[in-house]
Design a protein around this motif. Structure first.
Motif, PDB file in Angstrom:
ATOM      1  N   UNK A   1       6.408   8.345  -7.577  1.00  0.00           N
ATOM      2  CA  UNK A   1       7.254  10.090  -7.153  1.00  0.00           C
ATOM      3  C   UNK A   1       5.685  10.260  -7.199  1.00  0.00           C
ATOM      4  N   UNK A   2       4.700  10.620  -8.018  1.00  0.00           N
ATOM      5  CA  UNK A   2       3.392  11.115  -7.822  1.00  0.00           C
ATOM      6  C   UNK A   2       2.690  10.123  -6.996  1.00  0.00           C
ATOM      7  N   UNK A   3       2.417   9.060  -6.364  1.00  0.00           N
ATOM      8  CA  UNK A   3       1.691   8.678  -5.377  1.00  0.00           C
ATOM      9  C   UNK A   3       2.830   8.597  -3.806  1.00  0.00           C
TER      10      UNK A   3
ATOM     11  N   UNK B   1       1.572  -1.722  -9.547  1.00  0.00           N
ATOM     12  CA  UNK B   1       0.168  -1.656  -9.850  1.00  0.00           C
ATOM     13  C   UNK B   1      -0.466  -2.979  -9.758  1.00  0.00           C
ATOM     14  N   UNK B   2      -1.758  -3.011 -10.451  1.00  0.00           N
ATOM     15  CA  UNK B   2      -2.302  -1.479 -11.552  1.00  0.00           C
ATOM     16  C   UNK B   2      -2.345   0.177 -10.588  1.00  0.00           C
ATOM     17  N   UNK B   3      -2.755   0.553 -11.119  1.00  0.00           N
ATOM     18  CA  UNK B   3      -3.720   2.357 -10.805  1.00  0.00           C
ATOM     19  C   UNK B   3      -3.713   2.785 -11.322  1.00  0.00           C
TER      20      UNK B   3
ATOM     21  N   UNK C   1      -6.534  10.715  -8.946  1.00  0.00           N
ATOM     22  CA  UNK C   1      -6.636   8.875  -8.653  1.00  0.00           C
ATOM     23  C   UNK C   1      -7.697   7.953  -7.501  1.00  0.00           C
ATOM     24  N   UNK C   2      -7.883   7.136  -8.921  1.00  0.00           N
ATOM     25  CA  UNK C   2      -9.069   6.074  -8.959  1.00  0.00           C
ATOM     26  C   UNK C   2      -8.526   4.800  -8.201  1.00  0.00           C
ATOM     27  N   UNK C   3      -7.794   4.680  -8.217  1.00  0.00           N
ATOM     28  CA  UNK C   3      -6.872   3.535  -7.507  1.00  0.00           C
ATOM     29  C   UNK C   3      -6.722   1.929  -7.897  1.00  0.00           C
TER      30      UNK C   3
END
Length: 233
Positions: free
Chosen positions: A132-134, A140-142, A149-151
Motif C-alpha cells: 500500500x505504501x509503495x 524486500x528489503x526496503x 523512502x531510502x530504497x
C-alpha cells in the motif's frame, strides 16, 4: 516643634541610607550576575570553546540530516513519521533477497540505532502495508527513515559508502539492547499461547447439538499461528 522636626529629618536620613545600601547591593548583584554568566562565555576558555563547538556541530548535523532527507521521496508507512522502518523477509527461497536483507540489517546494527523490523514472510499485514505504501507489489528489503523512502540494498549500501547513511540516521534513538531479544531471539514473533500455533481453538461451551469439540479459528494470532513478541513490540 524643633524636636519633632529633628526626629523627622533623622528618619529621612535613615531611609535614604537604607535605599542607597539596597541600590548598592542590587548593582553588586547585577555585576556578579553578569560576571558569572557572561564572563565564562566571553573568556578564552578551551572547555567553553569545546562545548560551543559540540553544540554547533550537533545543530549542523541536524540541519544536514533534514536537508538530505528532503531529497528522498516522501513515502511513510504506518508509524514511520519519526522512526526507522525496515521491511525484510526471513525466507531463504531466494538467496539474494535474503542476503540483501541481512546486509541492511548489519548496517543498521553497526550504528546501534533503534529501528522497527517488519518481516513480510512472518506477518501478512506487513506485506500489505509495504504494498500500500509503495503502490504495488514490491520485494524486500526496503528501508524508510522518518517517512522517506531510502530504497533497497543498492541505495542503502551506496549511501553508507558515501558516508551519508550515518547523517540520515542522526537523531534516531539508540537501541538499548546489546544483543538479540531474550523473548523471541530476534525473530520479533513468538508462538501463540492460545492455540499453540495451530490457529484453532476448541469451544468450551456446547453448541445447539451439544457438541463441545467444534474448533474455531484463533483470533489472537496471525496466519502463521504467531503473535508479536511482547518484549520487542
Amino acid at each position: 516643634m524643633k524636636g519633632m522636626r529633628g526626629r523627622f529629618l533623622g528618619k529621612l536620613k535613615s531611609i535614604s541610607s537604607i535605599t542607597s545600601l539596597t541600590q548598592s547591593l542590587v548593582f553588586q548583584d547585577n555585576a556578579a550576575f553578569n560576571q558569572y554568566f557572561e564572563t565564562p562565555i566571553l573568556a578564552n576558555d578551551p572547555k567553553n570553546e569545546e562545548i560551543i563547538g559540540n553544540n554547533n556541530m550537533l545543530v549542523s548535523k541536524k540541519t544536514e540530516n533534514h536537508s538530505l532527507l528532503v531529497e528522498f521521496e516522501e513515502k511513510c508507512p504506518p508509524g514511520g513519521n519519526d522512526s526507522v522502518i525496515f521491511y525484510t523477509t526471513s525466507l531463504r527461497g531466494i538467496r539474494k533477497t535474503y542476503e540483501d536483507c541481512n546486509t541492511i540489517r548489519f548496517l543498521l546494527g553497526s550504528f546501534r540505532v533503534l529501528y522497527d523490523e517488519r518481516d513480510v514472510s512472518m506477518h501478512l499485514e506487513f506485506r500489505e502495508e509495504l504494498w500500500r505504501t509503495l503502490g504495488g507489489r514490491v520485494i524486500p528489503p526496503r528501508l524508510f527513515i522518518k517517512g522517506r523512502l531510502i530504497g533497497g540494498v543498492d541505495e542503502v549500501v551506496g549511501l553508507h559508502e558515501e558516508g551519508k547513511l550515518e547523517e540520515l540516521l542522526c537523531g534516531i534513538p539508540k537501541s538499548p539492547a546489546s544483543g538479540p531479544c531474550k523473548g523471541c531471539g530476534g525473530m520479533r514473533f513468538v508462538l501463540c499461547q492460545t492455540c499453540n500455533g495451530s490457529r484453532k481453538v476448541v469451544l468450551e461451551e456446547a453448541d445447539e447439538d451439544g457438541d463441545t469439540s467444534l474448533p474455531i479459528s484463533c483470533v489472537e494470532c496471525n496466519e502463521n499461528g504467531l503473535v508479536k513478541c511482547p518484549v520487542c513490540f
